[in-house]
Scaffold this motif. Structure first.
Motif, PDB file in Angstrom:
ATOM      1  N   ALA A 100      31.861  37.442  39.547  1.00 30.86           N
ATOM      2  CA  ALA A 100      32.347  36.307  38.765  1.00 30.86           C
ATOM      3  C   ALA A 100      32.616  35.102  39.655  1.00 30.86           C
ATOM      4  CB  ALA A 100      33.609  36.708  38.010  1.00 30.86           C
ATOM      5  N   ALA A 101      33.169  35.357  40.842  1.00 30.15           N
ATOM      6  CA  ALA A 101      33.516  34.267  41.753  1.00 30.15           C
ATOM      7  C   ALA A 101      32.281  33.555  42.288  1.00 30.15           C
ATOM      8  CB  ALA A 101      34.354  34.810  42.909  1.00 30.15           C
ATOM      9  N   PHE A 102      31.160  34.271  42.396  1.00 30.71           N
ATOM     10  CA  PHE A 102      29.961  33.686  42.979  1.00 30.71           C
ATOM     11  C   PHE A 102      28.912  33.292  41.945  1.00 30.71           C
ATOM     12  CE2 PHE A 102      31.743  35.632  46.723  1.00 30.71           C
ATOM     13  CZ  PHE A 102      31.361  34.780  47.750  1.00 30.71           C
ATOM     14  N   ALA A 103      29.211  33.447  40.667  1.00 30.66           N
ATOM     15  CA  ALA A 103      28.225  33.146  39.626  1.00 30.66           C
ATOM     16  C   ALA A 103      27.745  31.700  39.696  1.00 30.66           C
ATOM     17  CB  ALA A 103      28.814  33.440  38.245  1.00 30.66           C
ATOM     18  N   HIS A 104      28.645  30.783  40.100  1.00 34.52           N
ATOM     19  CA  HIS A 104      28.269  29.366  40.138  1.00 34.52           C
ATOM     20  C   HIS A 104      27.210  29.059  41.188  1.00 34.52           C
ATOM     21  CE1 HIS A 104      31.138  29.580  43.466  1.00 34.52           C
ATOM     22  NE2 HIS A 104      30.622  28.451  43.903  1.00 34.52           N
ATOM     23  N   LEU A 105      27.055  29.948  42.192  1.00 36.21           N
ATOM     24  CA  LEU A 105      26.028  29.740  43.204  1.00 36.21           C
ATOM     25  C   LEU A 105      24.639  30.066  42.681  1.00 36.21           C
ATOM     26  CD1 LEU A 105      27.761  31.297  46.349  1.00 36.21           C
ATOM     27  CD2 LEU A 105      27.588  28.872  45.735  1.00 36.21           C
ATOM     28  N   ILE A 106      24.583  30.890  41.639  1.00 39.41           N
ATOM     29  CA  ILE A 106      23.305  31.351  41.100  1.00 39.41           C
ATOM     30  C   ILE A 106      22.841  30.484  39.947  1.00 39.41           C
ATOM     31  CG2 ILE A 106      22.124  33.351  40.092  1.00 39.41           C
ATOM     32  CD1 ILE A 106      24.299  35.083  41.473  1.00 39.41           C
ATOM     33  N   THR A 107      23.770  29.985  39.146  1.00 39.83           N
ATOM     34  CA  THR A 107      23.413  29.158  37.995  1.00 39.83           C
ATOM     35  C   THR A 107      24.561  28.223  37.650  1.00 39.83           C
ATOM     36  OG1 THR A 107      22.726  29.194  35.667  1.00 39.83           O
ATOM     37  CG2 THR A 107      24.255  30.894  36.374  1.00 39.83           C
ATOM     38  N   ASP A 108      24.211  27.082  37.088  1.00 33.76           N
ATOM     39  CA  ASP A 108      25.239  26.174  36.588  1.00 33.76           C
ATOM     40  C   ASP A 108      25.319  26.229  35.071  1.00 33.76           C
ATOM     41  OD1 ASP A 108      22.881  24.962  35.898  1.00 33.76           O
ATOM     42  OD2 ASP A 108      23.285  23.055  36.894  1.00 33.76           O
ATOM     43  N   VAL A 109      24.636  27.223  34.485  1.00 35.08           N
ATOM     44  CA  VAL A 109      24.616  27.355  33.029  1.00 35.08           C
ATOM     45  C   VAL A 109      25.878  28.015  32.505  1.00 35.08           C
ATOM     46  CG1 VAL A 109      23.439  28.564  31.127  1.00 35.08           C
ATOM     47  CG2 VAL A 109      22.111  27.336  32.835  1.00 35.08           C
ATOM     48  N   LEU A 110      26.512  28.866  33.334  1.00 36.32           N
ATOM     49  CA  LEU A 110      27.670  29.609  32.839  1.00 36.32           C
ATOM     50  C   LEU A 110      28.642  29.927  33.970  1.00 36.32           C
ATOM     51  CD1 LEU A 110      27.339  32.839  33.826  1.00 36.32           C
ATOM     52  CD2 LEU A 110      25.473  32.729  32.183  1.00 36.32           C
ATOM     53  N   THR A 111      29.826  30.317  33.567  1.00 42.44           N
ATOM     54  CA  THR A 111      30.794  30.930  34.474  1.00 42.44           C
ATOM     55  C   THR A 111      31.173  32.288  33.894  1.00 42.44           C
ATOM     56  OG1 THR A 111      32.640  29.864  33.310  1.00 42.44           O
ATOM     57  CG2 THR A 111      31.737  28.719  35.242  1.00 42.44           C
ATOM     58  N   MET A 112      31.660  33.172  34.750  1.00 37.80           N
ATOM     59  CA  MET A 112      32.067  34.504  34.305  1.00 37.80           C
ATOM     60  C   MET A 112      33.576  34.621  34.427  1.00 37.80           C
ATOM     61  SD  MET A 112      29.153  36.910  36.099  1.00 37.80           S
ATOM     62  CE  MET A 112      30.073  38.426  35.760  1.00 37.80           C
ATOM     63  N   GLU A 113      34.203  35.126  33.370  1.00 39.08           N
ATOM     64  CA  GLU A 113      35.644  35.365  33.382  1.00 39.08           C
ATOM     65  C   GLU A 113      35.889  36.848  33.167  1.00 39.08           C
ATOM     66  OE1 GLU A 113      37.507  32.927  30.462  1.00 39.08           O
ATOM     67  OE2 GLU A 113      36.964  31.026  31.450  1.00 39.08           O
ATOM     68  N   VAL A 114      36.719  37.445  34.027  1.00 38.69           N
ATOM     69  CA  VAL A 114      37.013  38.874  33.944  1.00 38.69           C
ATOM     70  C   VAL A 114      38.491  39.043  33.609  1.00 38.69           C
ATOM     71  CG1 VAL A 114      36.969  41.071  35.160  1.00 38.69           C
ATOM     72  CG2 VAL A 114      35.237  39.330  35.674  1.00 38.69           C
ATOM     73  N   ASN A 115      38.780  39.763  32.543  1.00 36.75           N
ATOM     74  CA  ASN A 115      40.162  39.999  32.118  1.00 36.75           C
ATOM     75  C   ASN A 115      40.378  41.488  31.905  1.00 36.75           C
ATOM     76  OD1 ASN A 115      41.086  37.142  31.724  1.00 36.75           O
ATOM     77  ND2 ASN A 115      39.370  37.153  30.291  1.00 36.75           N
ATOM     78  N   ARG A 116      41.461  42.008  32.476  1.00 37.29           N
ATOM     79  CA  ARG A 116      41.762  43.430  32.367  1.00 37.29           C
ATOM     80  C   ARG A 116      43.058  43.644  31.593  1.00 37.29           C
ATOM     81  NH1 ARG A 116      43.350  47.597  37.255  1.00 37.29           N
ATOM     82  NH2 ARG A 116      42.976  49.561  36.107  1.00 37.29           N
ATOM     83  N   THR A 117      43.018  44.586  30.642  1.00 42.78           N
ATOM     84  CA  THR A 117      44.209  44.990  29.912  1.00 42.78           C
ATOM     85  C   THR A 117      44.446  46.467  30.188  1.00 42.78           C
ATOM     86  OG1 THR A 117      42.974  45.592  27.927  1.00 42.78           O
ATOM     87  CG2 THR A 117      43.695  43.302  28.128  1.00 42.78           C
TER      88      THR A 117
END
Length: 340
Positions: A100-117
């Protein structure tokens, strides 16, 4: 620093070739020079070139779900240093957080958010402002790609196929069965969000050390971006290359290969028969090569080798191995080390 978008573009071209897309035509239509793209010193691709590659690959492959299938087939090692960081994480949760932290290096189309419950963890793929200004077709291909890639790369990290507890994305009814197959969820929710949800027990699952050295050797054998591949190759050869490139994750079924190539299983079998070979013969050849490698490496118990190669029962692996070599896996391994 590596140009991750350029690296992804090279892998897109490689996959398009496996789909029998003419490499020269794809590059020409997209305004891309392959020699420059492969050069480390060349500048990165423009947004227009990247979008053109996705759009033209989708059209030339005649596969409206090109991004989904590309994501299913890509190896985490193809992402270079980012892939190395992911596969050397300690747990699935850590690897996904790094991704998720490095997704912006691969594409500018999206970001990844990770949430844990307490009961689950969710990976949400959030469209960026830039994606809303571009082609809707390219945007959807990229979103499909990252969802499929994220799910299927977890397999390679823990050597088991996990299933999401929930999947959300906009999906047309006609394409629903294929999304259910690739994303392994029979209750996909048609929604505006893009989300994968997993049982929390996977979060702390330790990452195994898969045989990535073997994968590197196999990928060098494939050499799918060689100039010779600008011409159409026999289907059996393209399937063999696909199996080699992905063999470190196991051997897929005929139905999986057919879906990935956007043909029916029956059509695939018929075309292979015309070339004088069966899918069983192709997979047997790959399984035999992998079995010999794993047994010679001496790092895996026979039962684990059987599992990696896709055999549900150890007895089935023993029968297959005896058919290939005339002996059992245990006897072969013992004999191999006695002669070293």
């Amino acid at each position: 620093m590596q140009d991750y978008q350029k690296r992804l573009a090279l892998n897109l071209l490689a996959y398009a070739v496996q789909r029998n897309v003419d490499l020269a035509q794809l590059c020409r239509l997209s305004g891309v020079e392959l020699t420059e793209l492969k050069s480390e010193s060349s500048p990165g691709l423009t947004t227009q070139q990247i979008n053109a590659l996705w759009a033209n690959a989708t059209e030339l492959s005649s596969d409206p779900l090109f991004g989904l299938h590309f994501g299913e087939s890509l190896q985490v090692a193809a992402l270079g240093v980012v892939g190395e960081l992911i596969r050397h994480s300690r747990t699935i949760g850590e690897a996904i957080t790094h991704a998720a932290a490095f997704a912006h290096l691969i594409t500018d189309v999206l970001t990844m958010e990770v949430n844990r419950t307490g009961q689950s963890f969710k990976i949400q793929f959030v469209p960026s402002m830039a994606s809303q200004e571009g082609s809707s077709l390219v945007f959807r291909q990229l979103m499909d790609f990252f969802m499929a890639f994220t799910l299927h790369e977890v397999d390679g990290l823990i050597l088991q196929k996990i299933q999401p507890t929930a999947v959300m994305l906009p999906v047309e009814q006609v394409n629903l069965p294929e999304y259910e197959r690739v994303l392994r969820c029979s209750t996909i929710q048609n929604a505006t969000d893009y989300l994968l949800e997993f049982d929390s027990r996977y979060w702390d699952e330790p990452i195994l050390t898969a045989d990535y050295d073997l994968q590197a050797v196999l990928l060098r054998k494939v050499s799918v971006l060689d100039e010779a591949y600008s011409n159409a190759k026999p289907l059996s050869e393209r399937i063999t290359n696909f199996l080699l490139a992905n063999a470190y994750l196991g051997v897929p079924t005929l139905d999986t290969i057919a879906a990935n190539l956007n043909v029916s299983s029956r059509s695939l079998q018929r075309k292979l028969q015309e070339e004088g070979v069966t899918y069983q013969q192709l997979t047997d050849s790959i399984r035999k090569s992998l079995a010999l490698h794993y047994l010679q490496a001496g790092q895996y118990p026979v039962k684990e080798v059987s599992y990696i190669l896709g055999y549900n029962e150890l007895s089935a692996f023993n029968r297959a191995f005896r058919r290939w070599t005339g002996t059992t896996p245990v006897s072969y391994q013992k004999g191999y080390y006695l002669t070293r």
